[in-house]
Design a protein around this motif. Sequence first.
Motif, PDB file in Angstrom:
ATOM      1  N   ASP A  41      -3.261  -7.805   7.111  1.00 35.49           N
ATOM      2  CA  ASP A  41      -1.811  -7.869   6.951  1.00 35.49           C
ATOM      3  C   ASP A  41      -1.333  -9.313   6.832  1.00 35.49           C
ATOM      4  OD1 ASP A  41      -2.542  -8.503   9.503  1.00 35.49           O
ATOM      5  OD2 ASP A  41      -0.900  -7.434  10.492  1.00 35.49           O
ATOM      6  N   ASP A  95      -1.015  -0.127   0.749  1.00 35.09           N
ATOM      7  CA  ASP A  95       0.353   0.200   0.331  1.00 35.09           C
ATOM      8  C   ASP A  95       1.398  -0.306   1.322  1.00 35.09           C
ATOM      9  OD1 ASP A  95      -0.575   1.535  -1.971  1.00 35.09           O
ATOM     10  OD2 ASP A  95      -0.909   3.375  -0.813  1.00 35.09           O
ATOM     11  N   ASN A  96       0.989  -1.217   2.193  1.00 37.44           N
ATOM     12  CA  ASN A  96       1.929  -1.758   3.183  1.00 37.44           C
ATOM     13  C   ASN A  96       1.950  -3.276   3.194  1.00 37.44           C
ATOM     14  OD1 ASN A  96       2.345  -2.766   6.191  1.00 37.44           O
ATOM     15  ND2 ASN A  96       3.524  -0.856   5.949  1.00 37.44           N
ATOM     16  N   SER A  97       0.769  -3.891   3.063  1.00 37.64           N
ATOM     17  CA  SER A  97       0.667  -5.349   3.157  1.00 37.64           C
ATOM     18  C   SER A  97      -0.325  -5.881   2.141  1.00 37.64           C
ATOM     19  CB  SER A  97       0.198  -5.772   4.558  1.00 37.64           C
ATOM     20  OG  SER A  97       1.108  -5.386   5.545  1.00 37.64           O
ATOM     21  N   SER A 143       3.762  -8.542   4.484  1.00 36.63           N
ATOM     22  CA  SER A 143       4.142  -7.188   4.073  1.00 36.63           C
ATOM     23  C   SER A 143       4.541  -7.192   2.603  1.00 36.63           C
ATOM     24  CB  SER A 143       5.297  -6.681   4.938  1.00 36.63           C
ATOM     25  OG  SER A 143       6.499  -7.341   4.596  1.00 36.63           O
ATOM     26  N   ARG A 155      -3.850  -0.919   6.135  1.00 38.48           N
ATOM     27  CA  ARG A 155      -2.655  -1.607   5.637  1.00 38.48           C
ATOM     28  C   ARG A 155      -2.449  -1.378   4.141  1.00 38.48           C
ATOM     29  NH1 ARG A 155       0.419  -2.079   9.504  1.00 38.48           N
ATOM     30  NH2 ARG A 155       1.595  -3.719   8.410  1.00 38.48           N
TER      31      ARG A 155
END
Length: 309
Positions: A273, A215-217, A276, A213
């Motif tokens: 996560d 760079d996403n969450s 986000s 996760r």
Amino acid sequence: MDNQHGTRRTFRKDKPIHYTFKIQSFSSLSKNSIDKWNSCDFEVGGYKWKLSLHPKGNKNKGATDHLSLYLAVAQTSSLPSDWEVKVIFKLFLYDQLRDKYLMLEDADGRVRRFHGMKTEWGFDQFLQLAVFHDSSFGYLVDDTCVFGVEIFVMKNTGKGECLSLIKQTSPSTYTWKIEHFSQLVNEIYYSEEFVAEDYKWKILVYPKGYGLRKDNSLSAFMSLTNSATLSSSKEVYVKCKLRVVNQLDGKHIEKALNLQKYVSTTSNWGWFDVVSLNDLKDPKKGFLVNDTCILEAEVTIIAVVDKMS
């Protein structure tokens, strides 16, 4: 057993797992006036054993019309003077016509104690001689029979555990305001320490995510900071909640660990996560206000297990 009271007789298909004792030309025992025959010694559970058969019954027990069969400890001279072994055992006789075994055991699952003054346990009235010699029952066919035994030695390993359930009052809570969130450059940040029961905790945050996760969450974990002080035999069972506070409308994001085990070698559990990054940075969502993110943690200690070895 020394009598028939409390004896359970059943049949089963499976062969005895520990030892079988096959006798060919069985009639030769009587012809040669042999009142007792011992099998070869065999080992089970760290002890030497033998089966002791009285083909015409144990006269000392008044069992003249029955086969008598016993399990005995062998090679007792090699054991300490105060030796003792506790056993649950089953004795068998093979029905050669129906391919099944007659099984005799103590009806109440009684543990038998073998020691220097009592080296033998079994069944005086194992089977009526008239039934045994009648070939239609299948126990003696072509002058051949097969006995067997299963032995389960009761060894005290000293292992166990003590489960201490914690009487609940309310969860331990902690609030962490992460300011200047957009300026965070490190991969991981730690909250200040807080206490739940006798255990110290921190929140671990990866502002740009962790693992798959990244760079996403936002990723976050609940860390038992003094886990290294736990003995290898101790386990701590915990319920945790982590909220990302919605500072606009109170619609928080909440994650939960329903029941998680912390041990000396595993001190972190959590979520890859939590929220986000898109939602976190969206000013309309309310999770990042004045460049501040607020996390709230709840920790409830459910139980502590101490293993005994």
